[in-house]
Design a protein around this motif. Structure first.
Motif, PDB file in Angstrom:
ATOM      1  N   VAL A 108       0.821  -1.213   0.000  1.00 55.81           N
ATOM      2  CA  VAL A 108       0.000   0.000   0.000  1.00 55.81           C
ATOM      3  C   VAL A 108       0.858   1.267   0.000  1.00 55.81           C
ATOM      4  O   VAL A 108       0.513   2.257  -0.659  1.00 55.81           O
ATOM      5  CB  VAL A 108      -1.021  -0.015   1.161  1.00 55.81           C
ATOM      6  CG1 VAL A 108      -0.358   0.267   2.497  1.00 55.81           C
ATOM      7  CG2 VAL A 108      -2.144   0.961   0.907  1.00 55.81           C
ATOM      8  N   VAL A 109       1.981   1.260   0.681  1.00 56.07           N
ATOM      9  CA  VAL A 109       2.851   2.446   0.715  1.00 56.07           C
ATOM     10  C   VAL A 109       3.416   2.703  -0.683  1.00 56.07           C
ATOM     11  O   VAL A 109       3.432   3.850  -1.158  1.00 56.07           O
ATOM     12  CB  VAL A 109       3.986   2.265   1.745  1.00 56.07           C
ATOM     13  CG1 VAL A 109       4.997   3.398   1.661  1.00 56.07           C
ATOM     14  CG2 VAL A 109       3.403   2.182   3.150  1.00 56.07           C
ATOM     15  N   ASP A 155       2.746   6.013  -3.026  1.00 56.69           N
ATOM     16  CA  ASP A 155       3.851   6.773  -3.616  1.00 56.69           C
ATOM     17  C   ASP A 155       3.715   6.860  -5.135  1.00 56.69           C
ATOM     18  O   ASP A 155       3.935   7.910  -5.733  1.00 56.69           O
ATOM     19  CB  ASP A 155       5.192   6.152  -3.243  1.00 56.69           C
ATOM     20  CG  ASP A 155       5.568   6.385  -1.789  1.00 56.69           C
ATOM     21  OD1 ASP A 155       4.979   7.279  -1.152  1.00 56.69           O
ATOM     22  OD2 ASP A 155       6.455   5.662  -1.290  1.00 56.69           O
ATOM     23  N   PHE A 156       3.331   5.752  -5.762  1.00 55.06           N
ATOM     24  CA  PHE A 156       3.150   5.723  -7.209  1.00 55.06           C
ATOM     25  C   PHE A 156       2.042   6.686  -7.623  1.00 55.06           C
ATOM     26  O   PHE A 156       2.218   7.492  -8.541  1.00 55.06           O
ATOM     27  CB  PHE A 156       2.824   4.302  -7.680  1.00 55.06           C
ATOM     28  CG  PHE A 156       2.594   4.202  -9.158  1.00 55.06           C
ATOM     29  CD1 PHE A 156       3.654   4.035 -10.032  1.00 55.06           C
ATOM     30  CD2 PHE A 156       1.311   4.288  -9.681  1.00 55.06           C
ATOM     31  CE1 PHE A 156       3.448   3.957 -11.403  1.00 55.06           C
ATOM     32  CE2 PHE A 156       1.087   4.209 -11.046  1.00 55.06           C
ATOM     33  CZ  PHE A 156       2.162   4.043 -11.907  1.00 55.06           C
ATOM     34  N   ILE A 157       0.901   6.606  -6.940  1.00 52.97           N
ATOM     35  CA  ILE A 157      -0.232   7.491  -7.251  1.00 52.97           C
ATOM     36  C   ILE A 157       0.176   8.949  -7.072  1.00 52.97           C
ATOM     37  O   ILE A 157      -0.080   9.794  -7.935  1.00 52.97           O
ATOM     38  CB  ILE A 157      -1.464   7.149  -6.383  1.00 52.97           C
ATOM     39  CG1 ILE A 157      -2.033   5.796  -6.807  1.00 52.97           C
ATOM     40  CG2 ILE A 157      -2.526   8.243  -6.483  1.00 52.97           C
ATOM     41  CD1 ILE A 157      -3.056   5.230  -5.838  1.00 52.97           C
TER      42      ILE A 157
END
Length: 70
Positions: free
Chosen positions: A3-4, A8-10
């Motif tokens: 999820v982290v 970060d990608f989003i």
């Protein structure tokens, strides 16, 4: 991807997202907030009802349920 990493990608790609994607993401998050608020409100009301003695016994609930189908 955890999820982290997804966050970060989003976050790093958000500035390149088109308006349609932004609108969909916004609506999804807004609906989640509205639902969270409604559920919290219901829980608070339920707690208040319990503390003030506004409760039904199991027998009363079963009777109301049985009568509602008629």
């Amino acid at each position: 991807m955890n999820v982290v990493e997804k966050r970060d990608f989003i976050h790093s790609h958000l500035h390149r997202a088109n308006e349609k994607t932004i609108n969909e993401f916004y609506e999804k998050l807004r609906k989640e907030e509205v639902l969270k608020t409604k559920l919290e409100s219901r829980a608070q009301k339920s707690e208040s009802d319990i503390q003030s003695g506004k409760i039904f016994s199991r027998a009363e609930i079963e009777q109301k349920t049985a009568n509602s189908g008629r």
